[in-house]
Structures are given as C-alpha cells and as structure tokens.
Design a protein around this motif. Structure first.
Motif, PDB file in Angstrom:
ATOM      1  N   GLU A  60       5.341  -1.938  -9.858  1.00 42.61           N
ATOM      2  CA  GLU A  60       5.632  -3.379  -9.808  1.00 42.61           C
ATOM      3  C   GLU A  60       4.673  -4.091  -8.856  1.00 42.61           C
ATOM      4  O   GLU A  60       4.175  -5.175  -9.166  1.00 42.61           O
ATOM      5  CB  GLU A  60       7.069  -3.624  -9.345  1.00 42.61           C
ATOM      6  N   MET A  61       4.418  -3.477  -7.698  1.00 41.78           N
ATOM      7  CA  MET A  61       3.519  -4.100  -6.726  1.00 41.78           C
ATOM      8  C   MET A  61       2.080  -4.071  -7.231  1.00 41.78           C
ATOM      9  O   MET A  61       1.328  -5.031  -7.018  1.00 41.78           O
ATOM     10  CB  MET A  61       3.658  -3.421  -5.366  1.00 41.78           C
ATOM     11  N   ILE A  62       1.685  -2.993  -7.900  1.00 38.68           N
ATOM     12  CA  ILE A  62       0.341  -2.919  -8.484  1.00 38.68           C
ATOM     13  C   ILE A  62       0.193  -4.001  -9.538  1.00 38.68           C
ATOM     14  O   ILE A  62      -0.798  -4.747  -9.542  1.00 38.68           O
ATOM     15  CB  ILE A  62       0.079  -1.514  -9.083  1.00 38.68           C
TER      16      ILE A  62
ATOM     17  N   LEU B 273      -0.316  -4.619  -3.878  1.00 38.73           N
ATOM     18  CA  LEU B 273      -0.380  -3.327  -3.190  1.00 38.73           C
ATOM     19  C   LEU B 273      -1.809  -2.995  -2.771  1.00 38.73           C
ATOM     20  O   LEU B 273      -2.713  -2.991  -3.592  1.00 38.73           O
ATOM     21  CB  LEU B 273       0.166  -2.210  -4.082  1.00 38.73           C
ATOM     22  N   VAL B 274      -1.998  -2.733  -1.490  1.00 36.38           N
ATOM     23  CA  VAL B 274      -3.298  -2.331  -0.948  1.00 36.38           C
ATOM     24  C   VAL B 274      -3.315  -0.825  -0.702  1.00 36.38           C
ATOM     25  O   VAL B 274      -4.282  -0.140  -1.013  1.00 36.38           O
ATOM     26  CB  VAL B 274      -3.613  -3.091   0.372  1.00 36.38           C
TER      27      VAL B 274
ATOM     28  N   ILE C 218      12.882  -2.230  -2.023  1.00 35.98           N
ATOM     29  CA  ILE C 218      12.499  -0.826  -1.847  1.00 35.98           C
ATOM     30  C   ILE C 218      13.646   0.091  -2.264  1.00 35.98           C
ATOM     31  O   ILE C 218      14.773  -0.085  -1.815  1.00 35.98           O
ATOM     32  CB  ILE C 218      12.096  -0.540  -0.380  1.00 35.98           C
ATOM     33  N   PRO C 219      13.346   1.060  -3.131  1.00 36.28           N
ATOM     34  CA  PRO C 219      14.390   2.039  -3.474  1.00 36.28           C
ATOM     35  C   PRO C 219      14.654   2.965  -2.289  1.00 36.28           C
ATOM     36  O   PRO C 219      13.900   2.985  -1.335  1.00 36.28           O
ATOM     37  CB  PRO C 219      13.786   2.819  -4.642  1.00 36.28           C
ATOM     38  N   MET C 220      15.683   3.718  -2.359  1.00 36.08           N
ATOM     39  CA  MET C 220      16.044   4.685  -1.314  1.00 36.08           C
ATOM     40  C   MET C 220      16.501   3.987  -0.037  1.00 36.08           C
ATOM     41  O   MET C 220      16.363   4.530   1.047  1.00 36.08           O
ATOM     42  CB  MET C 220      14.877   5.628  -0.985  1.00 36.08           C
ATOM     43  N   ALA C 221      17.023   2.795  -0.151  1.00 41.80           N
ATOM     44  CA  ALA C 221      17.535   2.100   1.022  1.00 41.80           C
ATOM     45  C   ALA C 221      19.021   2.403   1.160  1.00 41.80           C
ATOM     46  O   ALA C 221      19.697   2.676   0.181  1.00 41.80           O
ATOM     47  CB  ALA C 221      17.309   0.601   0.876  1.00 41.80           C
TER      48      ALA C 221
ATOM     49  N   MET D 160      10.329   5.430  -6.666  1.00 44.83           N
ATOM     50  CA  MET D 160       9.194   4.933  -5.883  1.00 44.83           C
ATOM     51  C   MET D 160       8.022   4.593  -6.802  1.00 44.83           C
ATOM     52  O   MET D 160       7.314   3.616  -6.578  1.00 44.83           O
ATOM     53  CB  MET D 160       8.766   5.952  -4.830  1.00 44.83           C
ATOM     54  N   GLY D 161       7.810   5.394  -7.827  1.00 44.00           N
ATOM     55  CA  GLY D 161       6.736   5.125  -8.776  1.00 44.00           C
ATOM     56  C   GLY D 161       6.917   3.788  -9.476  1.00 44.00           C
ATOM     57  O   GLY D 161       5.969   3.006  -9.611  1.00 44.00           O
ATOM     58  N   ARG D 162       8.146   3.505  -9.914  1.00 43.89           N
ATOM     59  CA  ARG D 162       8.427   2.212 -10.557  1.00 43.89           C
ATOM     60  C   ARG D 162       8.189   1.062  -9.583  1.00 43.89           C
ATOM     61  O   ARG D 162       7.592   0.045  -9.940  1.00 43.89           O
ATOM     62  CB  ARG D 162       9.857   2.174 -11.078  1.00 43.89           C
ATOM     63  N   PHE D 163       8.663   1.234  -8.344  1.00 40.21           N
ATOM     64  CA  PHE D 163       8.480   0.181  -7.329  1.00 40.21           C
ATOM     65  C   PHE D 163       6.998  -0.046  -7.055  1.00 40.21           C
ATOM     66  O   PHE D 163       6.529  -1.186  -7.040  1.00 40.21           O
ATOM     67  CB  PHE D 163       9.223   0.573  -6.046  1.00 40.21           C
TER      68      PHE D 163
END
Length: 140
Positions: free
Chosen positions: A36-38, A43-44, A100-103, A30-33
């Motif tokens: 990436e958005m940051i 990412l808001v 998204i990871p964890m899918a 989740m941190g890596r994902f």
C-alpha cells in the motif's frame, strides 16, 4: 519530508503476538501494508530486526565503552523494526502508522522526522564530504 516510523514492543507483547500468529500471516499482513505504501509512493525504506538476544549494546556511560550481549536486562521496550516514509507532514505519517498490522497492547510506533543534510551548515568540511559521497552514490 521524511519520517521514521519506529516499531516498539515490550518483551511480553512480542512473545504473545508471535505465539498466537503464524509467521506466514505476519509476512502477508506486513507485505500488504508495505505494498500500500509503495503504491502510494511514500515508502523509502523498511526493515525488521532480528531478536534482541542476537544483538549487543555498546554503553558509553564509562570512559571505556562496555559491550553487553542481548537481551538487554531491565529494558521495558525494544526497537523491532522501522519504515521511512516520504510524506507531506507528521499527520500523514501518523495516518500510515495507525494502519500498521500487528498492533496491540504493549506495542507502539514512535514517529520521528528524519533530518536532511540540507539542514546542516553547508560550509562545514564534513558536511561537504558527506554531500559529495551522497551525490556519488545516487542518494542526492
């Protein structure tokens, strides 16, 4: 435009996912994902939610609202967390959701546009108050 990516899962899928993966691996993925958005500047906001057993539901079906402790019997899916992205289109939000990871089986992401205060009647006293509050707190 802002879009909310809402993570949803069944009880069984959540239990299976967390049984078969290390918490450090989840945080890393989740941190890596999120990074990436940051880095992409989209990412808001993002938050995960505590276990449903720690929550409550306020049901407004009766005249007096009824509060029930979690877990929420007969719920087929639970809301597990969210991201708010500032992207150009629902298609772009969908592309982020696909990554998204964890899918996996029993897990879904719902994508909904976040409406803006600018879409409400600007001559309404309550909209004006909210706009003033958002401006004062740096949200506009």
């Amino acid at each position: 435009m802002k879009y909310m990516l809402i993570m949803r899962t069944t009880d069984d899928a959540a239990q299976e996912s967390f049984e078969n993966i290390d918490l450090d691996e989840i945080v890393e993925a989740m941190g890596r994902f999120n990074a990436e958005m940051i880095d992409a500047g989209v990412l808001v906001a993002a938050e995960g939610l505590d276990d449903a057993e720690q929550g409550v539901v306020v049901d407004y079906s009766a005249e007096t609202p009824v509060v029930t402790d979690g877990p929420y019997g007969e719920t087929k899916e639970l809301f597990g967390g969210f991201w708010i992205l500032d992207v150009a289109s629902i298609e772009e939000a969908t592309e982020w959701a696909r990554r998204i990871p964890m899918a996996g089986p029993g897990m879904k992401t719902e994508i909904r546009r976040v409406t803006s205060i600018d879409e409400l009647p600007q001559d309404n006293e309550w909209v004006q108050r909210e706009r003033a509050w958002r401006e004062a707190t740096g949200q506009l």
